[in-house]
Design an enzyme around this catalytic site. Structure first.
Site, PDB file in Angstrom:
ATOM      1  N   ASP A  98      -0.521  12.568 -25.063  1.00  7.75           N
ATOM      2  CA  ASP A  98      -1.334  13.733 -24.729  1.00  7.75           C
ATOM      3  C   ASP A  98      -0.487  14.958 -24.426  1.00  7.75           C
ATOM      4  OD1 ASP A  98      -0.313  12.676 -22.380  1.00  7.75           O
ATOM      5  OD2 ASP A  98      -2.236  12.003 -21.612  1.00  7.75           O
ATOM      6  N   ASN A 157      -8.681   7.207 -11.630  1.00  4.20           N
ATOM      7  CA  ASN A 157     -10.091   7.084 -12.046  1.00  4.20           C
ATOM      8  C   ASN A 157     -10.246   6.227 -13.302  1.00  4.20           C
ATOM      9  OD1 ASN A 157      -9.149   8.710 -14.083  1.00  4.20           O
ATOM     10  ND2 ASN A 157     -10.487  10.455 -13.675  1.00  4.20           N
ATOM     11  N   HIS A 160      -8.489   6.514 -16.135  1.00  4.49           N
ATOM     12  CA  HIS A 160      -8.219   7.132 -17.440  1.00  4.49           C
ATOM     13  C   HIS A 160      -6.938   6.577 -18.061  1.00  4.49           C
ATOM     14  CE1 HIS A 160      -5.923  10.748 -15.491  1.00  4.49           C
ATOM     15  NE2 HIS A 160      -5.032   9.997 -16.087  1.00  4.49           N
ATOM     16  N   GLU A 183     -10.816  10.767 -19.924  1.00  2.82           N
ATOM     17  CA  GLU A 183     -11.462  10.707 -18.627  1.00  2.82           C
ATOM     18  C   GLU A 183     -12.723   9.835 -18.711  1.00  2.82           C
ATOM     19  OE1 GLU A 183      -9.796  11.683 -16.268  1.00  2.82           O
ATOM     20  OE2 GLU A 183      -9.285  13.805 -16.211  1.00  2.82           O
TER      21      GLU A 183
HETATM   22  C1  GLP Z   1      -1.512  11.378 -16.372  1.00  7.48           C
HETATM   23  C2  GLP Z   1      -1.292  11.110 -17.868  1.00  7.48           C
HETATM   24  C3  GLP Z   1      -1.501   9.659 -18.171  1.00  7.48           C
HETATM   25  C4  GLP Z   1      -0.947   8.858 -17.025  1.00  7.48           C
HETATM   26  C5  GLP Z   1      -1.833   9.031 -15.820  1.00  7.48           C
HETATM   27  C6  GLP Z   1      -1.277   8.432 -14.551  1.00  7.48           C
HETATM   28  O1  GLP Z   1      -2.071  12.559 -16.061  1.00  7.48           O
HETATM   29  N1  GLP Z   1      -1.976  11.917 -18.796  1.00  7.48           N
HETATM   30  O2  GLP Z   1      -0.911   9.314 -19.401  1.00  7.48           O
HETATM   31  O3  GLP Z   1      -0.890   7.504 -17.331  1.00  7.48           O
HETATM   32  O4  GLP Z   1      -2.226  10.381 -15.680  1.00  7.48           O
HETATM   33  O5  GLP Z   1      -0.226   9.213 -14.066  1.00  7.48           O
HETATM   34  P1  GLP Z   1       0.880   8.693 -13.077  1.00  7.48           P
HETATM   35  O6  GLP Z   1       1.665   7.679 -13.823  1.00  7.48           O
HETATM   36  O7  GLP Z   1       1.717   9.884 -12.732  1.00  7.48           O
HETATM   37  O8  GLP Z   1       0.185   8.115 -11.902  1.00  7.48           O
END
Ligand code: GLP
Length: 260
Positions: A67, A136, A138, A143
């Protein structure tokens, strides 16, 4: 699903990196799906160490990011193009020409998303997709209520995700409101999925993804429909799993060759 519960976050990174190293050793031109966020950083650090000591050759590996934010310049240190370059391409000595990130600055967003899908197809598809999980549920930036059939597209970030990611920016208002993300349909086509999660703030999402109903309210629950999924989590992220003892017992009693 293969669920591996480990005592510490550090061990999560090491084990997941071992699995990826095995793949790259077996298939030197492997296509990796790359995740950003904090969760996979320990994986990249461990892989970089293998590259430095000469035990892993990544020169033919390709990578596709999950992303990208919309609305911040590529040079912004928190654009995912910049993060992937800094945390993955440089330390793993990947060929920058083989690493792609969705173009969050494209004038024609729809076309950029189609081009991205086409590039993944042209590379032969993703061999192993690294995933984190949002609090959440995702994956990528899909989302809750994202379609399980979705492809790379523009999405609006939830307030929860913007708040969670505010730590990467100077002020919460700076967190972009939109992103481009591979869809759940795109992610599902990877031949193998490897999700890592650490810390108590992920416990509810991990339990919902693994043991809850398959529902777009928890996008990661789509993993239940994939035939090759490994979850590597620490004890804190495993805290809400009802069958944690069963997963521990199953993994501990596998023959050594089947363990990661
Ligand atoms: C982010 C990314 C995801 C990631 C998730 C968890 O915003 N877009 O690919 O897996 O949210 O993030 P983190 O690993 O910093 O908790």
């Amino acid at each position: 699903m293969e669920i591996v519960i480990l005592p510490s976050a550090a061990e999560v990174g090491l084990l997941a990196a071992r699995k990826i190293s095995q793949l790259v050793t077996r298939k030197p031109d492997a296509v990796l799906g790359l995740a950003t966020g904090s969760s996979p950083l320990a994986i990249y650090a461990a892989l970089a160490a293998h590259v430095r000591d000469g035990s892993l050759d990544t020169s033919r590996v390709s990578g596709f990011a999950l992303d990208e934010y919309v609305g911040i310049p590529a040079e912004h240190p928190e654009s995912y193009a910049a993060v992937i370059h800094r945390e993955v391409t440089v330390p793993l000595r990947l060929d920058p020409a083989r690493v792609q990130v969705p173009d969050g600055r494209a004038a024609d967003v729809e076309q950029a998303c189609e081009r991205y899908e086409e590039a993944i197809r042209a590379a032969g598809g993703v061999d192993l997709q690294i995933l984190g999980i949002g609090a959440n549920g995702h994956v990528g930036f899909n989302e809750p209520t994202s379609s399980f059939a979705s492809r790379t597209r523009i999405k609006t970030l939830t307030e929860r995700t913007r708040a969670d990611n505010a730590r990467f920016f100077d002020t919460p208002d700076e967190v972009p409101t939109h992103c481009l993300t591979q869809g759940l349909g795109t992610i599902s086509e990877a031949r193998e999925l490897l999700l890592v999660a650490q810390g108590p703030q992920k416990a509810a999402a991990v339990a919902a993804a693994v043991e809850g109903p398959v529902t777009s309210m928890c996008p990661a629950s789509i993993l239940q429909h994939h035939r090759r999924v490994t979850l590597v989590v620490d004890e804190a992220a495993a805290a809400d799993l009802k069958l944690a003892d069963y997963y521990r017992w199953t993994y501990a009693n596998k023959p050594a060759w089947q363990q990661l």
